[in-house]
Design an enzyme around this catalytic site. Sequence first.
Site, PDB file in Angstrom:
ATOM      1  CG  ASP A  86      -1.750   1.182   1.383  1.00  0.00           C
ATOM      2  OD1 ASP A  86      -1.448   2.202   0.729  1.00  0.00           O
ATOM      3  OD2 ASP A  86      -2.736   1.115   2.139  1.00  0.00           O
ATOM      4  CG  LEU A  87       2.079   2.753  -3.792  1.00  0.00           C
ATOM      5  CD1 LEU A  87       2.283   3.520  -5.074  1.00  0.00           C
ATOM      6  CD2 LEU A  87       3.299   1.882  -3.524  1.00  0.00           C
ATOM      7  CG  ASP A 229      -4.305  12.324 -23.459  1.00  0.00           C
ATOM      8  OD1 ASP A 229      -3.628  11.770 -22.572  1.00  0.00           O
ATOM      9  OD2 ASP A 229      -4.894  11.703 -24.365  1.00  0.00           O
ATOM     10  CG  HIS A 234       2.423  12.161 -26.991  1.00  0.00           C
ATOM     11  ND1 HIS A 234       3.380  11.652 -26.142  1.00  0.00           N
ATOM     12  CD2 HIS A 234       1.253  11.583 -26.608  1.00  0.00           C
ATOM     13  CE1 HIS A 234       2.804  10.794 -25.294  1.00  0.00           C
ATOM     14  NE2 HIS A 234       1.520  10.738 -25.564  1.00  0.00           N
ATOM     15  CE  LYS A 334      -8.065   9.979 -26.549  1.00  0.00           C
ATOM     16  NZ  LYS A 334      -6.992   9.043 -26.892  1.00  0.00           N
TER      17      LYS A 334
END
Length: 484
Positions: A86-87, A229, A234, A334
């Site tokens: 569990d981080l 995004d 990119h 998209k």
Amino acid sequence: MSFDLVLFGGTGDLAWRKLMPALFQAFRHGTLPADGRILGVARDDLSDAQYRDLIRARFDEVELAKRPSAEEFERFAQLLHFVRMDLSRPEDYARLAQVLRARGADVVVMYLATSPSLFTVACEQLAAAGLNAPNTRVVLEKPLGHDLASNRAINEAVRRVLAERQIFRIDHYLGKPSVQNLFALRFGNALFEPVWRRENIANIQITIAEDLGVEKRGAFYDSIGALRDMVQNHALQLLCALAMEPPINAHADAIRDEKLKVLRSLKAWTPQDLAQHVVRGQYGAGTVGGEAVRAYRDEPGVNPESTTETFVALRTEIANWRWAGVPFYIRTGKRLAEREAHIVVNFREAPHAIFRSPPGAVNRLVINLQPKDGLELHLLAQGQEGRRSAQTLVPVHLDLDFDKRFGSERVGAYERLLLDVIDGRLNLFVRSDEQEEAWRWVEPILEHWHNDSAGPRAYAAGTWGPSASSAMIARDGQCWSEEC
Ligand code: BG6
């Protein structure tokens, strides 16, 4: 060399879809160092054997050619282990430290394929458990923040406990063979350099089109949108590769220094630019590949009144001696007509025309990134028409198909990037100042949209985006590649 690769988010989507298949490919190709362990980390309660079974089952979803045979999987599975964590619990990091110290691998890679909200706490806890020694490398998946301030906060927190050379910020586009080839094209060939400038290039267009919608990521995507995004990372990395000056050598910092200069030279946005040179869109219902698809607002997890953009087209300029006045167009979205990423470099017309040429015909270099990977050089030649005395030139293409040439030898993006992390090569990873500069440049757009009640323009799924995108480029007397 021995390595331990700790995969936080070891049962998550990225691990299944990209990382495990990439690691298996490296294993199959014999490029993954033999003395290695891959430790999946998650909150689930799994034994090593159960984790291996889960992964084996998920390989059924991988394309056939990249699927292991039963015998191959048995050998690959020997590398796989599971650590329950569990981080948020310091004691779990202490246990991880024990597991790692018991072996003492030469290189330890911590791959944070988790929600970015965990990056800071995970890095701090790793350091508190003594897991930030110089042989440790940490991989951070995007998105690193949602604006400049949050990006800085993450970078500062991570840099408090790790040196920059230990931090591998992924932009998986840099791992694509076609994108690496862009660097090779520009800096391995003397041919292009003399013409690669404002005197010869009229404009450059970057398109990253996807035919998929938001799939199962509706809720996540709805909070970020296409600008964060795809453009902030990119698309701007592609722009840097196209516009940067030749680096002094192939070392990571030499390359990153030049990319940073491009980002710093991007023209500052004026209110007029923001109104005229940036188009946002959102897909409505439509048809993609012959199938009816729903509107973005009807996607699971998406707010039915969402104003999140699924499409962006913009025009910018780079204010330096090489590029002043040359428009760079970026477009991504998209549910567009096709999955296709390419760069179009339009050269200027011949300075003095002694032949007739069809309207709009110019020399053009098309760099296909995906799904095709190759180069097309559009030239003007004398065709049948040349028999007449008034000569009209016709467009012809030189077509170079890298898939055909290098197909089976090429290494996928995540495979290359994972091997680079294990080897400690930072060339294809993003430095914090690059990221911050990219955020600084997109922020005025986000702010403008925030204050603009008009919202995104609708486009039908399966088209090339809203008509305003074509209108924007047409104002410069230009057109997108599918239009001309
Ligand atoms: C990711 C984005 O970074 O890149 C996704 O978050 C997008 O929304 C993906 O679909 C595209 O990657 P590729 O390699 O399929 O072009």
